[in-house]
Write a protein that holds these residues in place. Sequence first.
Motif, PDB file in Angstrom:
ATOM      1  N   ASN A 103      10.612  -6.874 -24.373  1.00  0.00           N
ATOM      2  CA  ASN A 103      10.817  -6.715 -22.945  1.00  0.00           C
ATOM      3  C   ASN A 103       9.789  -5.752 -22.364  1.00  0.00           C
ATOM      4  N   THR A 104       9.311  -6.065 -21.164  1.00  0.00           N
ATOM      5  CA  THR A 104       8.387  -5.151 -20.521  1.00  0.00           C
ATOM      6  C   THR A 104       9.125  -3.873 -20.182  1.00  0.00           C
ATOM      7  N   LYS A 105       8.411  -2.789 -20.243  1.00  0.00           N
ATOM      8  CA  LYS A 105       9.011  -1.491 -20.016  1.00  0.00           C
ATOM      9  C   LYS A 105       9.560  -1.393 -18.593  1.00  0.00           C
ATOM     10  N   ASN A 106      10.744  -0.799 -18.470  1.00  0.00           N
ATOM     11  CA  ASN A 106      11.342  -0.589 -17.162  1.00  0.00           C
ATOM     12  C   ASN A 106      10.562   0.461 -16.401  1.00  0.00           C
ATOM     13  N   LEU A 107      10.843   0.565 -15.121  1.00  0.00           N
ATOM     14  CA  LEU A 107      10.184   1.572 -14.301  1.00  0.00           C
ATOM     15  C   LEU A 107      10.689   2.960 -14.661  1.00  0.00           C
ATOM     16  N   SER A 108       9.793   3.907 -14.682  1.00  0.00           N
ATOM     17  CA  SER A 108      10.166   5.301 -14.942  1.00  0.00           C
ATOM     18  C   SER A 108      10.885   5.860 -13.717  1.00  0.00           C
ATOM     19  N   ARG A 127      -0.234   8.057 -10.697  1.00  0.00           N
ATOM     20  CA  ARG A 127       0.172   7.172 -11.798  1.00  0.00           C
ATOM     21  C   ARG A 127       1.328   6.265 -11.385  1.00  0.00           C
ATOM     22  N   ALA A 128       2.302   6.814 -10.672  1.00  0.00           N
ATOM     23  CA  ALA A 128       3.453   6.011 -10.237  1.00  0.00           C
ATOM     24  C   ALA A 128       3.000   4.898  -9.288  1.00  0.00           C
ATOM     25  N   ILE A 129       2.118   5.233  -8.355  1.00  0.00           N
ATOM     26  CA  ILE A 129       1.619   4.220  -7.411  1.00  0.00           C
ATOM     27  C   ILE A 129       0.829   3.152  -8.162  1.00  0.00           C
ATOM     28  N   GLU A 130       0.001   3.574  -9.114  1.00  0.00           N
ATOM     29  CA  GLU A 130      -0.780   2.629  -9.914  1.00  0.00           C
ATOM     30  C   GLU A 130       0.141   1.664 -10.674  1.00  0.00           C
ATOM     31  N   THR A 131       1.199   2.196 -11.265  1.00  0.00           N
ATOM     32  CA  THR A 131       2.173   1.371 -11.989  1.00  0.00           C
ATOM     33  C   THR A 131       2.821   0.362 -11.052  1.00  0.00           C
ATOM     34  N   LEU A 132       3.215   0.812  -9.873  1.00  0.00           N
ATOM     35  CA  LEU A 132       3.877  -0.070  -8.906  1.00  0.00           C
ATOM     36  C   LEU A 132       2.937  -1.170  -8.414  1.00  0.00           C
ATOM     37  N   ILE A 133       1.666  -0.836  -8.250  1.00  0.00           N
ATOM     38  CA  ILE A 133       0.679  -1.846  -7.857  1.00  0.00           C
ATOM     39  C   ILE A 133       0.487  -2.848  -8.999  1.00  0.00           C
ATOM     40  N   ASP A 134       0.380  -2.350 -10.241  1.00  0.00           N
ATOM     41  CA  ASP A 134       0.220  -3.230 -11.406  1.00  0.00           C
ATOM     42  C   ASP A 134       1.389  -4.200 -11.543  1.00  0.00           C
ATOM     43  N   LYS A 135       2.582  -3.729 -11.213  1.00  0.00           N
ATOM     44  CA  LYS A 135       3.776  -4.578 -11.307  1.00  0.00           C
ATOM     45  C   LYS A 135       3.988  -5.410 -10.041  1.00  0.00           C
ATOM     46  N   ARG A 136       3.051  -5.308  -9.108  1.00  0.00           N
ATOM     47  CA  ARG A 136       3.060  -6.079  -7.857  1.00  0.00           C
ATOM     48  C   ARG A 136       4.291  -5.813  -6.997  1.00  0.00           C
ATOM     49  N   LEU A 137       4.799  -4.591  -7.061  1.00  0.00           N
ATOM     50  CA  LEU A 137       5.926  -4.192  -6.219  1.00  0.00           C
ATOM     51  C   LEU A 137       5.442  -3.483  -4.951  1.00  0.00           C
ATOM     52  N   VAL A 138       4.221  -2.957  -5.004  1.00  0.00           N
ATOM     53  CA  VAL A 138       3.612  -2.214  -3.904  1.00  0.00           C
ATOM     54  C   VAL A 138       2.190  -2.723  -3.730  1.00  0.00           C
TER      55      VAL A 138
END
Length: 180
Positions: free
Chosen positions: A84-89, A120-131
Amino acid sequence: MDKKEIKSIVEGLLFAWGDPLDIKDISNVLQINEKELSTIMKEIIDDFDYNRRGLRIIKFNNFYQIGTRPEHYEWIKKLNNKKNTKNLSNASLETLSIIAYKQPIIKSDIEVIRGVRSDRAIETLIDKRLVKEVGRLDRTGRPILYGTTEDFLKYFGLESLDDLPPIEEFQIESTDDDSQ
């Protein structure tokens, strides 16, 4: 073309396309007006729900997508051998919440609210296409404005941002020691 045929074609389009389809695109393909198509889409959604089909039609904003029922997740998960892909921190969830409620918002405003850097949080959210980047502020440095995506709505089962719970419903816990 009768309504039964239109419903059948819509199911096929949604299944074959995979990604969310704008009602305008479906309307253009079928050559029927959007208002009539909206009524038909509501009927399809109701039919899938009434008959407890394994699939459902998900609506968010003016987009539709076919997907599985969330209550079937446990069985579907058994077929998936991949990790499973890692959940959001917590940091990412906190940042996402701020963006969802305050959008459009720049990174420095997010960091003022959080009290810590948010790169880092913004980068993660962009990578996951949520932001995504929704524009630039017209001031020195032209900082990026962030907002949520259609994937954000889909991920959280929202039809639109209006479906977010009112922020007043959340009880804010103080991290300060109030026992003095």
